[in-house]
Design a protein around this motif. Structure first.
Motif, mmCIF file in Angstrom:
data_model
loop_
_atom_site.group_PDB
_atom_site.id
_atom_site.type_symbol
_atom_site.label_atom_id
_atom_site.label_comp_id
_atom_site.label_asym_id
_atom_site.label_seq_id
_atom_site.Cartn_x
_atom_site.Cartn_y
_atom_site.Cartn_z
ATOM 1 N N LEU A 169 -15.919 -15.463 -10.827
ATOM 2 C CA LEU A 169 -16.671 -14.434 -10.107
ATOM 3 C C LEU A 169 -17.019 -13.255 -11.015
ATOM 4 C CD1 LEU A 169 -14.821 -14.338 -6.676
ATOM 5 C CD2 LEU A 169 -17.213 -14.920 -7.048
ATOM 6 N N ASN A 212 -26.391 2.021 0.507
ATOM 7 C CA ASN A 212 -25.814 1.375 -0.689
ATOM 8 C C ASN A 212 -25.010 0.129 -0.315
ATOM 9 O OD1 ASN A 212 -26.637 3.393 -2.653
ATOM 10 N ND2 ASN A 212 -25.174 4.708 -1.617
ATOM 11 N N ASN A 213 -25.562 -0.614 0.637
ATOM 12 C CA ASN A 213 -24.858 -1.773 1.157
ATOM 13 C C ASN A 213 -24.740 -2.939 0.197
ATOM 14 O OD1 ASN A 213 -23.814 -2.132 3.804
ATOM 15 N ND2 ASN A 213 -25.731 -1.247 4.519
ATOM 16 N N PHE A 246 -18.559 -6.246 6.843
ATOM 17 C CA PHE A 246 -18.760 -4.807 6.754
ATOM 18 C C PHE A 246 -20.217 -4.482 6.420
ATOM 19 C CE2 PHE A 246 -15.466 -1.324 5.675
ATOM 20 C CZ PHE A 246 -16.217 -0.379 6.329
ATOM 21 N N PHE A 264 -22.697 -14.248 -2.081
ATOM 22 C CA PHE A 264 -21.550 -13.688 -2.804
ATOM 23 C C PHE A 264 -20.310 -13.635 -1.910
ATOM 24 C CE2 PHE A 264 -18.918 -10.184 -4.463
ATOM 25 C CZ PHE A 264 -18.657 -10.714 -5.713
ATOM 26 N N MET A 265 -20.528 -13.360 -0.607
ATOM 27 C CA MET A 265 -19.399 -13.321 0.337
ATOM 28 C C MET A 265 -18.752 -14.711 0.423
ATOM 29 S SD MET A 265 -18.349 -10.676 1.807
ATOM 30 C CE MET A 265 -16.630 -10.837 2.197
ATOM 31 N N GLU A 300 -28.478 -14.104 -2.909
ATOM 32 C CA GLU A 300 -27.241 -14.012 -3.719
ATOM 33 C C GLU A 300 -26.238 -13.033 -3.116
ATOM 34 O OE1 GLU A 300 -29.364 -14.996 -8.040
ATOM 35 O OE2 GLU A 300 -29.149 -12.926 -7.333
ATOM 36 N N ARG A 324 -30.321 -9.204 -14.976
ATOM 37 C CA ARG A 324 -31.281 -8.502 -14.105
ATOM 38 C C ARG A 324 -31.631 -7.110 -14.640
ATOM 39 N NH1 ARG A 324 -30.427 -11.551 -9.203
ATOM 40 N NH2 ARG A 324 -31.607 -13.409 -9.745
ATOM 41 N N PHE A 331 -22.500 -0.900 5.668
ATOM 42 C CA PHE A 331 -22.326 0.537 5.468
ATOM 43 C C PHE A 331 -23.621 1.270 5.811
ATOM 44 C CE2 PHE A 331 -20.093 -2.010 2.335
ATOM 45 C CZ PHE A 331 -18.783 -1.725 2.662
ATOM 46 N N ARG A 364 -18.931 -16.972 -2.035
ATOM 47 C CA ARG A 364 -18.272 -17.178 -3.338
ATOM 48 C C ARG A 364 -16.890 -16.529 -3.331
ATOM 49 N NH1 ARG A 364 -21.868 -18.793 -7.492
ATOM 50 N NH2 ARG A 364 -24.033 -18.439 -6.914
ATOM 51 N N LEU A 365 -16.836 -15.277 -2.816
ATOM 52 C CA LEU A 365 -15.560 -14.549 -2.774
ATOM 53 C C LEU A 365 -14.502 -15.340 -2.016
ATOM 54 C CD1 LEU A 365 -16.072 -10.752 -2.009
ATOM 55 C CD2 LEU A 365 -14.864 -11.739 -3.930
ATOM 56 N N ILE A 387 -25.320 -5.328 -3.436
ATOM 57 C CA ILE A 387 -25.150 -5.304 -4.894
ATOM 58 C C ILE A 387 -26.567 -5.293 -5.473
ATOM 59 C CG2 ILE A 387 -24.065 -6.458 -6.866
ATOM 60 C CD1 ILE A 387 -22.080 -5.739 -4.618
ATOM 61 N N PRO A 388 -26.926 -4.240 -6.200
ATOM 62 C CA PRO A 388 -28.339 -4.035 -6.540
ATOM 63 C C PRO A 388 -28.952 -5.108 -7.453
ATOM 64 C CG PRO A 388 -26.958 -2.414 -7.628
ATOM 65 C CD PRO A 388 -26.087 -3.131 -6.669
ATOM 66 N N PHE A 389 -28.100 -5.813 -8.197
ATOM 67 C CA PHE A 389 -28.669 -6.787 -9.145
ATOM 68 C C PHE A 389 -28.616 -8.225 -8.610
ATOM 69 C CE2 PHE A 389 -24.345 -5.665 -10.329
ATOM 70 C CZ PHE A 389 -23.702 -6.887 -10.255
ATOM 71 N N LEU A 390 -28.226 -8.348 -7.329
ATOM 72 C CA LEU A 390 -28.250 -9.674 -6.705
ATOM 73 C C LEU A 390 -29.385 -9.734 -5.685
ATOM 74 C CD1 LEU A 390 -24.444 -10.371 -6.028
ATOM 75 C CD2 LEU A 390 -25.804 -11.060 -7.999
ATOM 76 N N SER A 391 -30.047 -10.869 -5.609
ATOM 77 C CA SER A 391 -31.127 -11.030 -4.638
ATOM 78 C C SER A 391 -30.534 -11.079 -3.227
ATOM 79 C CB SER A 391 -31.907 -12.313 -4.925
ATOM 80 O OG SER A 391 -31.070 -13.427 -4.664
ATOM 81 N N ARG A 407 -24.672 -10.759 5.382
ATOM 82 C CA ARG A 407 -23.489 -10.860 4.525
ATOM 83 C C ARG A 407 -22.198 -10.622 5.330
ATOM 84 N NH1 ARG A 407 -22.877 -6.392 0.165
ATOM 85 N NH2 ARG A 407 -22.189 -5.331 2.044
#
Lengths: 386, 242
Positions: free
Chosen positions: A6, B96-97, B91, B110-111, B106, A17, B93, B113-114, B99-103, B158
């Motif tokens: 990860l 700024n909810n 969650f 990511f959730m 993604e 990016r 928010f 993947r985690l 991750i700025p570099f993930l589409s 997410r």
């Protein structure tokens, strides 16, 4: 294992990016790399120019006149000292070395060289690369360093003319080049080798020295039967031969006038460049982490472990640093191709490797503060800072 | 299995400021069932955000108990709390909810993947959820290439994709215009009900209450009123419109 996956995923995605931003950081690291590698190469080149002949001696010990403080130019030994040394048990061979400077004037541009007197076949006389050794006695023959040949186009069989100031007059002497040797720079100058008796005749000397025909060696290079017995043989020689002091090769090099100061200066420059690099890179990553605080907050709030967040920062720093060092190494190679041979740049493999390893470490070291900050920050605080 | 997703028992959170003790949450108790969508409302400083932070296992209470899907937060170490946030809580928010570099795709994946749940089937589910939220054309867009409403919808996807017991939303409509705010909360409510998750939305905008099943009203750290009757809730929501 999942954390590593990860962390790598996040680190590489962010770099990919934000290629422009990370490339700029890598470019700064590349410039620091360029600077550090050039300083290392310059240090090696300058050191080489000063010590190369001594470092390449086929000997383990160097004998000086007592109380000369291991300074070659201050040492002037008796003519029979070499014979006395050869008689000491454990000595394989000993060769007298005579040092001075002169100028080859039979060229479009006169070339200053170190003129060394040596005994053929004995320590102090380097192995012949091309041609033959000079004859003994007062033969007007010389063996020259390949560096002289490369710079001047002088070949074996040519005759060179040198100028030496003797008393108050300039005297000119012709020498036939009979051989070439390699890598014998001494005192920042390429070298020419001549027989001891010839050296005494043609070297620059004061009015008072003109009446003497006896060459007094500056130092004697001693080759031991057992090269590991340096300390024991050093003590034995001082016990058996009067009025001498003995040093190993490294001590001799360190006492070449200016050598230690010069190397100290270059090393200090290299260390400061690395320190500046750590601060600059550390600053970059610190700013970057501060910009990412809300993102770190989100990551932690949705259940990313601290270790994963920290590891991601470490991987990213390592990737960017490695990229920068790679670009810097490539740039260094390209620039080194374009530098004239008069600039003493020597890329020593070990020194370059040490520099590269240190450079690869400056990223993580510089980014350490920001990594610790990223790991420690509370998710709620990070979210509020957003 | 119990139908209680969240149980809050006599919860207290106090802060000390310049020698004065502030009761941000003052002896609050309530429950939220699976499939129930609850609004936590109140004026600024009423303690609703503090409450949400405690429910999200981001803040430790001074006293009282919080049980999420039967697990007591007070008995957990930091590692267990991280695991709980990852597995049991979704969650979104205020801002700024993402991750700025993930589409968009993604960010949602990511959730998964985690949680080690990313596979072909879950990928399809993720795309379907985003499509359901009207983001089928935005799968490959980065957050910066999307509007605030679209970003909030990605965050909702997410928050739900890993089937958490509890979904928490902190002022998700704060930066949206009225139409988009209604759209986001309505979709959120539908997904909570369909997936039988427990949802809590913190909002100062009472109009959003028309989409919830229950309203918990806080003031000065205390739970002062609970609206359970649908008519009462609609009255509360529409009163602010007229």
């Amino acid at each position: 294992m999942k954390s590593i996956y990860l962390a790598t995923y996040l680190a590489l995605k962010e770099v990919f990016r934000n290629k422009g931003r990370f490339f700029l950081v890598a470019l700064v690291i590349a410039l620091i790399t360029l600077l550090v590698l050039f300083i290392a190469a310059l240090g090696e080149g300058l050191g080489n120019g000063n010590r190369q002949y001594i470092a390449n001696l086929d000997a383990q010990l160097v004998v000086f006149l007592e109380k000369s403080d291991y300074i070659i130019s201050s040492s002037r030994l008796e003519t029979n000292t070499a014979r006395s040394i050869r008689r000491v048990d454990g000595v394989a061979d000993a060769g007298a070395i005579y040092t001075s400077s002169t100028e080859i004037v039979s060229l479009d541009e006169p070339l200053k060289v170190s003129m060394l007197g040596a005994e053929p076949g004995r320590p102090g006389m380097p192995p012949i690369l091309q041609g033959r050794e000079f004859r003994t006695g007062e033969a007007r023959e010389t063996v020259i360093d390949r560096n002289v040949a490369l710079r001047t186009n002088i070949r074996v069989g040519d005759t060179i003319k040198i100028r030496s100031t003797q008393g108050t007059k300039d005297e000119f002497f012709e020498l036939e080049v009979v051989g070439l040797v390699d890598g014998q720079s001494y005192f920042f100058q390429p070298t020419i080798f001549v027989p001891a008796a010839t050296w005494e005749k043609i070297r620059p000397q004061s009015e008072s020295e003109l009446n003497s025909d006896t060459p007094y060696p500056n130092i004697i290079a001693v080759k031991l039967q057992d090269p590991t017995q340096i300390e024991a043989m050093s003590a034995l020689l001082m016990e058996r031969v009067p009025n001498i002091e003995v040093a190993d090769i490294q001590t001799t090099i360190n006492n070449i006038p200016g050598y230690s100061a010069q190397q100290g200066t270059v090393q200090t420059q290299a260390v400061f460049t690395l320190l500046i690099g750590i601060l600059v890179i550390g600053g970059f990553f610190q700013i970057q982490i501060l910009q990412k605080v809300p993102q770190i907050g989100v990551l932690k709030a949705i259940g990313s472990a601290n270790g994963m967040v920290g590891l991601s920062a470490v991987i990213q720093i390592i990737v960017v640093t490695a990229l920068g060092v790679g670009i810097g190494g490539g740039l260094t190679y390209l620039f080194s191709l374009g530098f004239p041979p008069t600039i003493p740049l020597v890329f020593n493999g070990v020194n370059s490797l040490v520099a590269v390893i240190l450079l690869l470490l400056i990223g993580p070291i510089g980014g350490m503060v920001s990594i610790i900050y990223a790991v420690r920050i509370e998710p709620l605080k990070a979210l509020r800072l957003g | 299995m119990s139908d209680i997703a969240l149980e809050v028992r006599d919860l207290v959170k106090t802060f000390s400021l310049d020698g004065t003790t502030i009761h941000a949450v003052d002896h609050v108790s309530f429950q939220v069932k699976f499939g129930e969508f609850v609004a936590l409302v109140g004026p600024s400083g009423s303690g609703k955000t503090t409450m949400l932070s405690i429910l999200a296992a981001l803040l430790t209470p001074t006293d009282g108990q919080v049980l999420i899907d039967g697990q007591d937060l007070a008995k957990m170490g930091e590692k267990q709390r991280v695991k709980l946030r990852r597995e049991k809580i979704g969650f979104t928010f205020q801002s700024n909810n993402l991750i700025p570099f993930l589409s968009a795709r993604e960010n949602v994946e990511f959730m998964l993947r985690l949680n080690g749940k990313l596979d072909h089937a879950s990928r399809i589910r993720s795309d379907e959820l985003l499509a359901r939220l009207g983001l089928a054309e935005r799968l490959h867009n980065l957050p910066a290439q999307m509007s605030g409403g679209q970003q909030q919808r990605v965050a909702i996807a997410r928050a739900l994709i890993h089937n958490p017991a509890l979904v928490l939303a902190d002022e998700p409509t704060a930066s949206l215009d009225t139409e988009r705010a209604f759209q986001v909360v309505k979709t959120f409510a539908n997904l909570i009900h369909e997936n039988e998750r427990a949802g809590i939305i913190v909002t100062h905008d009472l109009r959003m209450c028309q989409f919830v099943d229950r309203v918990l009203q806080m003031q000065d750290g205390k739970l002062i009123r609970v609206y359970e009757d649908k008519d009462e809730i609609m009255e509360l929501a529409t009163a602010t419109i007229h």
